[in-house]
Design an enzyme around this catalytic site. Structure first.
Site, PDB file in Angstrom:
ATOM      1  N   ASP A  67      -5.917 -83.543-100.616  1.00  0.00           N
ATOM      2  CA  ASP A  67      -4.791 -83.424-101.549  1.00  0.00           C
ATOM      3  C   ASP A  67      -4.906 -84.432-102.695  1.00  0.00           C
ATOM      4  O   ASP A  67      -3.927 -85.036-103.127  1.00  0.00           O
ATOM      5  CB  ASP A  67      -3.447 -83.576-100.827  1.00  0.00           C
ATOM      6  CG  ASP A  67      -2.283 -83.148-101.721  1.00  0.00           C
ATOM      7  OD1 ASP A  67      -2.476 -82.231-102.552  1.00  0.00           O
ATOM      8  OD2 ASP A  67      -1.195 -83.745-101.615  1.00  0.00           O
ATOM      9  N   THR A  86      -2.301 -85.479-106.934  1.00  0.00           N
ATOM     10  CA  THR A  86      -2.041 -84.516-105.869  1.00  0.00           C
ATOM     11  C   THR A  86      -1.769 -83.141-106.462  1.00  0.00           C
ATOM     12  O   THR A  86      -1.442 -83.018-107.645  1.00  0.00           O
ATOM     13  CB  THR A  86      -0.825 -84.937-105.030  1.00  0.00           C
ATOM     14  OG1 THR A  86       0.341 -84.897-105.869  1.00  0.00           O
ATOM     15  CG2 THR A  86      -0.996 -86.330-104.434  1.00  0.00           C
ATOM     16  N   HIS A  87      -1.867 -82.120-105.616  1.00  0.00           N
ATOM     17  CA  HIS A  87      -1.541 -80.768-106.068  1.00  0.00           C
ATOM     18  C   HIS A  87      -0.112 -80.717-106.593  1.00  0.00           C
ATOM     19  O   HIS A  87       0.149 -80.131-107.644  1.00  0.00           O
ATOM     20  CB  HIS A  87      -1.709 -79.759-104.924  1.00  0.00           C
ATOM     21  CG  HIS A  87      -3.125 -79.432-104.628  1.00  0.00           C
ATOM     22  ND1 HIS A  87      -3.878 -80.157-103.731  1.00  0.00           N
ATOM     23  CD2 HIS A  87      -3.939 -78.468-105.107  1.00  0.00           C
ATOM     24  CE1 HIS A  87      -5.084 -79.645-103.668  1.00  0.00           C
ATOM     25  NE2 HIS A  87      -5.164 -78.617-104.496  1.00  0.00           N
ATOM     26  N   ALA A  88       0.818 -81.325-105.858  1.00  0.00           N
ATOM     27  CA  ALA A  88       2.232 -81.286-106.261  1.00  0.00           C
ATOM     28  C   ALA A  88       2.443 -81.954-107.613  1.00  0.00           C
ATOM     29  O   ALA A  88       3.195 -81.452-108.451  1.00  0.00           O
ATOM     30  CB  ALA A  88       3.094 -81.952-105.195  1.00  0.00           C
ATOM     31  N   PHE A  91       0.375 -79.528-110.297  1.00  0.00           N
ATOM     32  CA  PHE A  91       0.701 -78.104-110.408  1.00  0.00           C
ATOM     33  C   PHE A  91       2.143 -77.784-110.037  1.00  0.00           C
ATOM     34  O   PHE A  91       2.588 -76.667-110.229  1.00  0.00           O
ATOM     35  CB  PHE A  91      -0.236 -77.261-109.528  1.00  0.00           C
ATOM     36  CG  PHE A  91      -1.683 -77.432-109.865  1.00  0.00           C
ATOM     37  CD1 PHE A  91      -2.169 -77.100-111.115  1.00  0.00           C
ATOM     38  CD2 PHE A  91      -2.570 -77.931-108.930  1.00  0.00           C
ATOM     39  CE1 PHE A  91      -3.510 -77.255-111.428  1.00  0.00           C
ATOM     40  CE2 PHE A  91      -3.911 -78.084-109.226  1.00  0.00           C
ATOM     41  CZ  PHE A  91      -4.378 -77.745-110.478  1.00  0.00           C
TER      42      PHE A  91
END
Length: 92
Positions: A67, A86-88, A91
């Protein structure tokens, strides 16, 4: 060997500082960046390198950790490090 110009976005520099603050292993990021700078392509499968779509079309995503990702753009003349996080964060 292809010689490309290397650029870093202003946001990438901020993302790196945040990763350092979160005690991420920066050697992992540096190693991945070195592979890209040295044109070691395709990247080893562990990085799950793939093209992005939608608003990130033209960019690629490689995983530093499951992540923790690196978003970059690669052309014949340019390697641009755009974001890391991180992905969060990137994105979400």
């Amino acid at each position: 060997m292809i010689q490309r110009d290397i650029e870093y976005s202003g946001q990438f520099s901020k993302d790196v500082k945040l990763a350092q603050k979160r005690h991420k292993d920066m050697n992992k990021l540096k190693y991945l960046m070195t592979l890209l700078i040295n044109n070691t392509l395709p990247l080893p499968a562990v990085y799950k390198d793939h093209p992005l779509q939608s608003s990130w079309k033209g960019y690629r995503d490689a995983h530093v950790e499951p992540d923790w990702i690196l978003i970059y753009k690669l052309t014949d003349k340019l390697l641009r490090f755009e974001r890391t996080g991180t992905h969060a964060a990137l994105f979400g």
